[in-house]
Design a protein around this motif. Structure first.
Motif, PDB file in Angstrom:
ATOM      1  N   UNK A 165       0.828  -1.379   0.041  1.00 23.39           N
ATOM      2  CA  UNK A 165       0.063   0.154  -0.107  1.00 23.39           C
ATOM      3  C   UNK A 165       0.733   1.082  -0.156  1.00 23.39           C
ATOM      4  N   UNK A 166       1.878   1.118  -0.714  1.00 25.84           N
ATOM      5  CA  UNK A 166       2.733   2.355  -0.913  1.00 25.84           C
ATOM      6  C   UNK A 166       2.927   2.651  -2.370  1.00 25.84           C
ATOM      7  N   UNK A 167       3.555   4.077  -2.709  1.00 19.07           N
ATOM      8  CA  UNK A 167       3.674   4.255  -4.200  1.00 19.07           C
ATOM      9  C   UNK A 167       5.081   4.316  -4.479  1.00 19.07           C
ATOM     10  N   UNK A 168       5.401   3.557  -5.571  1.00 21.23           N
ATOM     11  CA  UNK A 168       6.643   3.287  -6.160  1.00 21.23           C
ATOM     12  C   UNK A 168       6.762   4.164  -7.532  1.00 21.23           C
ATOM     13  N   UNK A 169       7.347   5.172  -7.578  1.00 19.68           N
ATOM     14  CA  UNK A 169       7.583   6.115  -8.472  1.00 19.68           C
ATOM     15  C   UNK A 169       9.165   6.061  -9.279  1.00 19.68           C
ATOM     16  N   UNK A 170       8.927   6.047 -10.603  1.00 16.13           N
ATOM     17  CA  UNK A 170       9.905   6.039 -11.519  1.00 16.13           C
ATOM     18  C   UNK A 170      10.285   7.394 -11.986  1.00 16.13           C
ATOM     19  N   UNK A 171      11.614   8.084 -11.794  1.00 15.53           N
ATOM     20  CA  UNK A 171      11.791   9.401 -12.329  1.00 15.53           C
ATOM     21  C   UNK A 171      12.920   9.447 -12.927  1.00 15.53           C
ATOM     22  N   UNK A 172      12.823   9.479 -14.356  1.00 17.74           N
ATOM     23  CA  UNK A 172      13.975   9.373 -15.454  1.00 17.74           C
ATOM     24  C   UNK A 172      13.779  10.351 -16.483  1.00 17.74           C
ATOM     25  N   UNK A 173      14.786  10.757 -16.959  1.00 22.31           N
ATOM     26  CA  UNK A 173      14.885  11.587 -18.099  1.00 22.31           C
ATOM     27  C   UNK A 173      14.698  10.903 -19.393  1.00 22.31           C
ATOM     28  N   UNK A 174      14.372  11.571 -20.583  1.00 19.41           N
ATOM     29  CA  UNK A 174      14.350  10.942 -21.845  1.00 19.41           C
ATOM     30  C   UNK A 174      15.652  10.012 -22.211  1.00 19.41           C
ATOM     31  N   UNK A 175      16.859  10.233 -21.721  1.00 22.61           N
ATOM     32  CA  UNK A 175      18.104   9.424 -21.773  1.00 22.61           C
ATOM     33  C   UNK A 175      19.065   9.898 -20.702  1.00 22.61           C
ATOM     34  N   UNK A 176      19.913   8.813 -20.520  1.00 25.59           N
ATOM     35  CA  UNK A 176      20.934   8.834 -19.442  1.00 25.59           C
ATOM     36  C   UNK A 176      22.341   8.544 -20.266  1.00 25.59           C
ATOM     37  N   UNK A 177      23.408   8.886 -19.482  1.00 28.92           N
ATOM     38  CA  UNK A 177      24.706   8.541 -19.941  1.00 28.92           C
ATOM     39  C   UNK A 177      24.914   7.168 -20.049  1.00 28.92           C
ATOM     40  N   UNK A 178      25.177   6.374 -20.863  1.00 31.22           N
ATOM     41  CA  UNK A 178      25.557   4.794 -20.712  1.00 31.22           C
ATOM     42  C   UNK A 178      26.537   4.622 -19.748  1.00 31.22           C
ATOM     43  N   UNK A 179      26.628   3.525 -19.127  1.00 29.14           N
ATOM     44  CA  UNK A 179      27.650   3.207 -18.100  1.00 29.14           C
ATOM     45  C   UNK A 179      28.082   1.864 -18.429  1.00 29.14           C
ATOM     46  N   UNK A 180      29.266   1.596 -17.795  1.00 28.83           N
ATOM     47  CA  UNK A 180      30.299   0.298 -18.159  1.00 28.83           C
ATOM     48  C   UNK A 180      29.970  -0.672 -17.006  1.00 28.83           C
ATOM     49  N   UNK A 181      29.533  -2.071 -17.060  1.00 31.93           N
ATOM     50  CA  UNK A 181      29.412  -2.784 -16.000  1.00 31.93           C
ATOM     51  C   UNK A 181      28.920  -4.269 -16.282  1.00 31.93           C
ATOM     52  N   UNK A 182      28.401  -4.988 -15.323  1.00 33.95           N
ATOM     53  CA  UNK A 182      27.867  -6.247 -15.492  1.00 33.95           C
ATOM     54  C   UNK A 182      26.412  -5.874 -14.987  1.00 33.95           C
ATOM     55  N   UNK A 183      25.384  -6.202 -16.180  1.00 33.51           N
ATOM     56  CA  UNK A 183      24.047  -5.622 -15.757  1.00 33.51           C
ATOM     57  C   UNK A 183      23.438  -6.516 -14.900  1.00 33.51           C
TER      58      UNK A 183
END
Length: 202
Positions: A71-89
């Motif tokens: 019973x809580x709200x989970x919000x996703x706040x993101x821009x149209x694009x983000x700088x890519x990152x290097x890593x293990x997904x």
């Protein structure tokens, strides 16, 4: 053996306690093995350049039913694009999932959890914020240590204390930085700075 034991027998409770203790020790052992594996920097050989936006969307979609159940709200706040990152997904998903599930766990009904992606001067910053009780300032430096658990209202929390240690190992493997603070809603704010500063291979 446990199934054959009479539930009313005197030794039944002792058997249950022994099994629970064994499960606890095995969980700790598996957690320590996991951390040891992550501290082996050879894992970096499998790093790929990836777009963090689909990763954040997947995390939000995965945990939305759990948040709604609480019973809580989970919000996703993101821009149209983000700088890519290097890593293990898979490892990054594991680390962020741990942070997000903790926020959901400690946020009361009617509260709010935010998963946020920010373009921070050309690098990605990922934030997890909540309106829960937060992490006391005196305990923020120690919260990612092995076996450490926050004592909230005299009730130990956080499982076996290894979840956040595994998060720290994943973040260190990637050369990222994780900060703990307070959100504008009064709860915890976890900030993952994805500026990569990898140490030389041993």
């Amino acid at each position: 053996i446990q199934q054959q034991a009479d539930e009313d027998a005197p030794h039944a409770l002792q058997l249950d306690a022994a099994i629970a203790e064994t499960d606890t020790l095995m969980a700790r052992f598996r957690g320590l093995l996991r951390i040891s594996e992550l501290e082996d920097h050879q894992r970096r050989s499998g790093f790929l350049v990836l777009d963090p936006l689909p990763l954040l969307q997947e995390l939000h979609d995965f945990y939305l039913p759990l948040a709604e159940e609480g019973e809580m709200e989970l919000l996703l706040q993101v821009p149209d694009s983000l700088p890519w990152i290097t890593g293990d997904r898979a490892l990054l998903f594991e680390a962020l999932a741990n942070l997000l599930s903790n926020s959901i766990k400690f946020t009361p009904p009617g509260g709010e959890v935010i998963l946020r992606g920010v373009n921070d001067a050309g690098s990605t910053r990922i934030e997890v914020l909540d309106s829960g009780p937060g992490i006391p300032a005196a305990e923020r430096a120690a919260v990612f240590q092995r076996f450490y658990r926050v004592d909230e209202g005299n009730q130990q929390q956080g499982g076996f204390g290894l979840g956040l240690s595994i998060v720290a190992a994943i973040i260190n493997l990637h050369g990222f930085k994780l900060e703990v603070g307070s959100s504008e809603r009064g709860g915890a704010k976890l900030i993952l700075e994805c500026r990569q500063q990898l140490m030389p291979e041993a």
